[in-house]
Motif scaffolding. Sequence first.
Motif, PDB file in Angstrom:
ATOM      1  N   GLY A   1      47.513  37.918  47.396  1.00 14.37           N
ATOM      2  CA  GLY A   1      47.695  37.601  46.039  1.00 14.37           C
ATOM      3  C   GLY A   1      46.429  37.217  45.261  1.00 14.37           C
ATOM      4  O   GLY A   1      46.122  37.386  44.142  1.00 14.37           O
ATOM      5  N   ASP A   2      45.724  36.066  45.992  1.00 19.23           N
ATOM      6  CA  ASP A   2      44.319  35.561  45.372  1.00 19.23           C
ATOM      7  C   ASP A   2      43.546  36.774  45.228  1.00 19.23           C
ATOM      8  O   ASP A   2      43.004  37.059  44.100  1.00 19.23           O
ATOM      9  CB  ASP A   2      43.568  34.649  46.457  1.00 19.23           C
TER      10      ASP A   2
ATOM     11  N   HIS B   1      43.942  40.082  44.983  1.00 17.98           N
ATOM     12  CA  HIS B   1      44.538  41.042  44.181  1.00 17.98           C
ATOM     13  C   HIS B   1      44.081  40.777  42.900  1.00 17.98           C
ATOM     14  O   HIS B   1      43.341  41.420  41.913  1.00 17.98           O
ATOM     15  CB  HIS B   1      45.760  41.364  44.291  1.00 17.98           C
ATOM     16  N   LEU B   2      44.302  39.605  42.269  1.00 14.09           N
ATOM     17  CA  LEU B   2      44.224  39.107  40.956  1.00 14.09           C
ATOM     18  C   LEU B   2      42.518  38.631  40.590  1.00 14.09           C
ATOM     19  O   LEU B   2      42.035  39.303  39.424  1.00 14.09           O
ATOM     20  CB  LEU B   2      44.887  37.864  40.818  1.00 14.09           C
TER      21      LEU B   2
ATOM     22  N   HIS C   1      41.010  42.006  40.120  1.00 16.25           N
ATOM     23  CA  HIS C   1      41.410  42.554  38.697  1.00 16.25           C
ATOM     24  C   HIS C   1      40.408  42.036  37.750  1.00 16.25           C
ATOM     25  O   HIS C   1      39.843  42.465  36.777  1.00 16.25           O
ATOM     26  CB  HIS C   1      42.885  42.393  38.417  1.00 16.25           C
ATOM     27  N   GLU C   2      40.171  40.490  37.685  1.00 14.41           N
ATOM     28  CA  GLU C   2      39.554  39.726  36.830  1.00 14.41           C
ATOM     29  C   GLU C   2      38.028  40.282  36.583  1.00 14.41           C
ATOM     30  O   GLU C   2      37.608  40.469  35.688  1.00 14.41           O
ATOM     31  CB  GLU C   2      39.713  38.411  36.879  1.00 14.41           C
TER      32      GLU C   2
ATOM     33  N   ARG D   1      41.030  31.995  34.535  1.00 14.13           N
ATOM     34  CA  ARG D   1      42.147  32.563  34.594  1.00 14.13           C
ATOM     35  C   ARG D   1      42.731  32.848  35.918  1.00 14.13           C
ATOM     36  O   ARG D   1      43.907  32.474  36.192  1.00 14.13           O
ATOM     37  CB  ARG D   1      42.212  33.767  33.724  1.00 14.13           C
ATOM     38  N   TYR D   2      41.871  33.058  36.743  1.00 15.04           N
ATOM     39  CA  TYR D   2      42.158  33.455  38.082  1.00 15.04           C
ATOM     40  C   TYR D   2      42.608  31.930  38.716  1.00 15.04           C
ATOM     41  O   TYR D   2      43.704  31.914  39.666  1.00 15.04           O
ATOM     42  CB  TYR D   2      41.047  33.814  38.738  1.00 15.04           C
TER      43      TYR D   2
ATOM     44  N   ALA E   1      46.233  30.798  37.425  1.00 12.53           N
ATOM     45  CA  ALA E   1      47.311  31.674  38.073  1.00 12.53           C
ATOM     46  C   ALA E   1      47.719  31.350  39.389  1.00 12.53           C
ATOM     47  O   ALA E   1      48.482  30.988  39.845  1.00 12.53           O
ATOM     48  CB  ALA E   1      46.997  32.962  37.580  1.00 12.53           C
ATOM     49  N   ARG E   2      46.423  31.369  40.166  1.00  9.45           N
ATOM     50  CA  ARG E   2      46.561  31.175  41.745  1.00  9.45           C
ATOM     51  C   ARG E   2      46.893  29.878  42.025  1.00  9.45           C
ATOM     52  O   ARG E   2      47.689  29.798  43.235  1.00  9.45           O
ATOM     53  CB  ARG E   2      45.506  31.987  42.318  1.00  9.45           C
TER      54      ARG E   2
ATOM     55  N   ASP F   1      51.885  38.731  43.016  1.00  8.21           N
ATOM     56  CA  ASP F   1      51.457  37.698  42.018  1.00  8.21           C
ATOM     57  C   ASP F   1      52.490  36.697  41.757  1.00  8.21           C
ATOM     58  O   ASP F   1      53.623  37.089  41.996  1.00  8.21           O
ATOM     59  CB  ASP F   1      51.033  38.218  40.872  1.00  8.21           C
TER      60      ASP F   1
END
Length: 403
Positions: free
Chosen positions: A314-315, A317-318, A321-322, A344-345, A348-349, A403
């Motif tokens: 999940g880390d 993946h995000l 994306h960023e 932002r990452y 969220a994580r 996520d």
Amino acid sequence: MALHRTQVAIVGGGMVGLALACALAKAGRKVAVIERDANAGQLPEQATQRVSAINLAAQQWLTDMGAWQHLPSERLGAYQGMHVWDHDSFGEITFNADDVDLPSLGTILENAVLTAALWQQAEQLGVTLYAGASIAAVEYHEDDATIQLEGGDVILAQLVVAADGARSKLREQVGTPVIHRDYQQAGVVATIRTSEPHNGIARQAFSVGRQQALPGGPLALLPLADAHTCSIVWSAPLLEAERLCALSAEEFNKELNVASNQCLGLLTVQSEREQFPLTMRYAQKWVYGRQVLVGDAAHTIHPLAGQGVNLGFGDAHLLAHEITELGTLNGQFDSQQLQRALRRYERARKAAAVRHIATMEGFHQLFTTRNPLVKLSRSIGLQLVNQAKPLKDYFLRQANQLD
């Protein structure tokens, strides 16, 4: 001495670091991976003891980037259900993929096998891979970072990703404070043979300690590709784990059969037994200038629910994306945009990691207590949840997200 330039340098060629590398390279970013193991990327011919449960969301992501296709089918153990029970009482709960219209709940496979597949895909995507490379020094500047390798080569990167595991040297180098909890337990892992087929069901028994003063468990039996082969993860206090590893195969088999209630008939160990310490770690700061943490470098959790590697994916993946969304000028990231993306990452994580840590801590406390009233409430709770289909469906869908 040679100078190599890249946009993103990932330190650590494990599952999470390589998955991030593949995702970034597929999106057109220039990526390098630095891995100290000289044998990185080699598919082990014999079965290895460390395995992970990859959920469907992670599996789909790995498929989209082309890595899952490299996995040998004979090493994949898809599982369609789960059965969890309390060894000391009547509490139990079952989950089934058919109940939520899913093809499976996930796949059990060896960490080394997935790492080899990711390495192969990273090569095909043009990732620069440094195997057997040790880092002599890392220096961070306003617009980039300099990584000096032991052999003398220098890598100039715009971003350094610390994917170097729970004992991350990059994290320690910048002095990031870490919240740490030692459970005073170890996970004993081995491959076993079962006289009855596992039928693609993952099983977990709680409270299987030999000594009443030392709460044990859980004992997890994870189905592998062969219908009569499972990987076990047996959590136990440190001295108990050492004792289990030191037992003869015959004595270990006796205790294993008692602890499992012979749920799969006669169980016999087929491999060496290994153990690893169970700890919780949580880095309080994930971004330090041009460095960012992912996976075990940022957090480790108790393996009760088998979600550790999925949390790391999940880390990745995000973060992928960023970084992919960032614009570049002559291949350079805008410093302010990059920092905003990393923040932002991080927000969220961190939230996701805290949720998982809190959940696992609650489970750990609930299932290691010797209080008879708590044990009774625990068993009743398991039974009530087992009868509540909407709640079970919710748990399944939550466990199959990135996520």
